[in-house]
Design an enzyme around this catalytic site. Structure first.
Site, PDB file in Angstrom:
ATOM      1  N   GLY A  23       0.848  -1.189   0.000  1.00  0.00           N
ATOM      2  CA  GLY A  23       0.000   0.000   0.000  1.00  0.00           C
ATOM      3  C   GLY A  23       0.875   1.227   0.000  1.00  0.00           C
ATOM      4  N   HIS A 241     -12.060   1.214  -7.312  1.00  0.00           N
ATOM      5  CA  HIS A 241     -11.353   0.071  -7.868  1.00  0.00           C
ATOM      6  C   HIS A 241     -10.088   0.621  -8.505  1.00  0.00           C
ATOM      7  CE1 HIS A 241     -11.254  -3.543 -10.862  1.00  0.00           C
ATOM      8  NE2 HIS A 241     -10.323  -3.625  -9.925  1.00  0.00           N
ATOM      9  N   ASP A 242      -8.935   0.104  -8.105  1.00  0.00           N
ATOM     10  CA  ASP A 242      -7.683   0.705  -8.574  1.00  0.00           C
ATOM     11  C   ASP A 242      -7.573   0.716 -10.093  1.00  0.00           C
ATOM     12  OD1 ASP A 242      -7.288  -2.042  -8.791  1.00  0.00           O
ATOM     13  OD2 ASP A 242      -5.569  -2.114  -7.425  1.00  0.00           O
ATOM     14  N   THR A 243      -8.191  -0.267 -10.760  1.00  0.00           N
ATOM     15  CA  THR A 243      -8.151  -0.252 -12.224  1.00  0.00           C
ATOM     16  C   THR A 243      -8.965   0.907 -12.787  1.00  0.00           C
ATOM     17  OG1 THR A 243      -7.967  -2.659 -12.188  1.00  0.00           O
ATOM     18  CG2 THR A 243      -8.467  -1.639 -14.299  1.00  0.00           C
TER      19      THR A 243
END
Length: 487
Positions: A23, A241-243
């Site tokens: 992280g 959502h990281d994407t």
């Protein structure tokens, strides 16, 4: 202005960006023609195997977030993104009911078939547009149906929403991450009530849906005290959502582009205005996840650099630069594996499993670390080629350029091989795409940048990018693809 140049002007936004292995809290400073990103704090994400299975150490992650906000200093807003599908359960008092289950846990083995007995796979795809992945939230909830923990739960929060709740005391379900649960209708951008009812999933567990840019509350007094920040400090909903955040940070100059978000996973696909819900799309295992501003992230999940990360761990962490240099000298396309094969999902013995797959398919068996690494990178480039070619055909959306964003942009060999395999120029960068997308959504919510196109123009002007032109023999890639697809 590059991503590593320190500046003191502009508004500051803290991007909490949580990946499967680490992280980080990044500070983005945004001005009229500047975008600067610096790392305030990075911390490991070490899942823990306990007798009941594989779990996320969510308290350690939250402690890392707090440490990061303390290191970041005074900011105008905070946004959180992470991986998808996993969640925490809260009781009636808002207390967490155990550590969240890791998506690589074995509890969902065989669950999909049970779901399909009630809702056939074709019906499920037509309603939700989500690819089959054994760890989708829908399957996790089905696996947990008879547990005391789920029976005791009053609220389900996806990982970024759980951390937001601890920071602010307010609950919500961010839409881009919710779209990975296989419980969202990508046409209405709302819950798929029919699917939930047929499968006995109580949607009242979920907090109300939020959109990127929505306010998510203010840091609570005890959080301000813990971090040394002066309130009020708002938390802004981003593409959690990281994407979704990474795709928002693709520095494209037009609409005819494909993207590959690289890291532990490779997410290869297109940005569309509407989902593709055909049977052919389902058979090709493409997913329709939601993005910013009504867009759809039409993509395929590929195992990604997880394959190499696991090998490196088994090899005792050799120098990556030396390993890649040695791999570049290995004969190309000597052996390839299906980088989307679920057989590579679990951790452990990755190099041996790759060798076994090559042996079973009648190919030369890679033996040295350099040979295994070249096999992995060739296989990833081949998977990128297959995914993007199929996406263009299924969506009737041709592209002229491939943008690679995320950690894989630092792997020059993978970027060049992807250009060679796809027969298209590759633009690599930015590496910290998820954090930059996170920052830009916050800045847009606070009126500092304009629409999505304006965000991308700012990225193209300010971030270091590298272009790779295709080279080599396209026939060799077609032959390698045939090896994997022949009966």
């Amino acid at each position: 202005m590059t991503a590593t140049t320190a500046v003191t002007s502009g508004h500051a936004y803290a991007a909490v960006d949580l990946g499967a292995s680490s992280g980080r809290v990044m500070v983005g400073r945004v001005g009229p023609d500047s975008l600067d990103l610096t790392e305030a704090h990075r911390f490991p994400n070490r899942p823990v195997r306990v007798p009941e299975g594989l779990r996320w150490d969510i308290l350690a992650l939250y402690a890392g977030v707090l440490d990061g906000l303390r290191a970041a200093g005074q900011v105008d807003s905070v946004g959180i993104d992470s991986w998808a599908v996993d969640y925490g359960l809260l009781d009636a008092d808002g207390a967490l009911l155990g550590n969240p289950v890791h998506y690589r846990d074995a509890r969902t083995e065989g669950v999909a078939e049970k779901v399909w007995a009630t809702v056939p796979a074709a019906d499920l795809y037509a309603a939700t547009g989500l690819q089959y992945a054994p760890f989708n939230t829908l399957y996790q909830l089905t696996a947990a149906r008879s547990t005391h923990q789920l029976a005791s739960a009053e609220r389900l929060l996806l990982i970024p929403d759980l951390l937001t709740y601890w920071l602010t005391g307010e609950t919500g379900t961010e839409i881009t991450n919710a779209s990975t649960t296989q419980l969202i209708d990508p046409r209405t951008r709302d819950w798929s009530y029919d699917i939930a009812e047929r499968l006995g999933i109580d949607l009242r567990l979920f907090a109300p849906l939020r959109q990127p840019g929505d306010p998510a509350g203010l840091l609570q007094p005890h959080v301000l005290e813990e971090t040394g920040l002066t309130g009020p400090v708002p938390v802004t909903t981003v593409g959690s959502h990281d994407t979704a955040s990474a795709v928002a940070a693709v520095p494209a100059t037009g609409e005819r582009f494909a993207y590959i978000c690289t890291g532990t996973w490779s997410l290869a696909g297109l940005e569309l205005d509407a989902p593709v819900l055909t049977e052919a799309s389902r058979a090709a295992n493409f997913t329709n996840e939601l993005g910013l501003d009504g867009t759809v992230r039409y993509l395929r999940n590929i195992m990604g650099l997880w394959l190499l990360q696991e090998c490196i761990r088994d090899w005792g962490h050799p120098d990556l630069g030396e390993l890649l240099s040695a791999a570049a000298e290995v004969a190309p396309l000597r052996c390839v594996v299906d980088a989307g094969d679920a057989a590579f999902l679990a951790p452990g013995r990755m190099a041996s499993r790759i060798a076994d797959a090559c042996r079973e398919s009648g190919q030369p068996v890679p033996e040295s670390p350099a040979e295994v690494t070249r096999c992995i990178l060739d296989s990833l480039a081949l998977a990128h080629r297959r995914a993007l070619a199929q996406a263009q055909s299924l969506a009737d959306h041709p592209v002229d350029v491939v943008h690679i964003v995320g950690g894989g942009t630092r792997n020059a060999l993978l970027c060049q091989l992807t250009a060679d395999a796809c027969g298209l120029p590759v633009v690599a960068g930015p590496a910290e795409a998820a954090a930059l997308g996170n920052v830009l959504v916050q800045a847009r919510a606070h009126g500092l940048v304009g629409d999505r196109a304006s965000m991308r123009r700012l990225l193209a002007r300010t971030q270091p990018l590298r272009r790779y032109e295709p080279r080599g023999d396209a026939a060799a890639w077609r032959a390698a693809e045939y090896r994997l697809t022949r009966p």
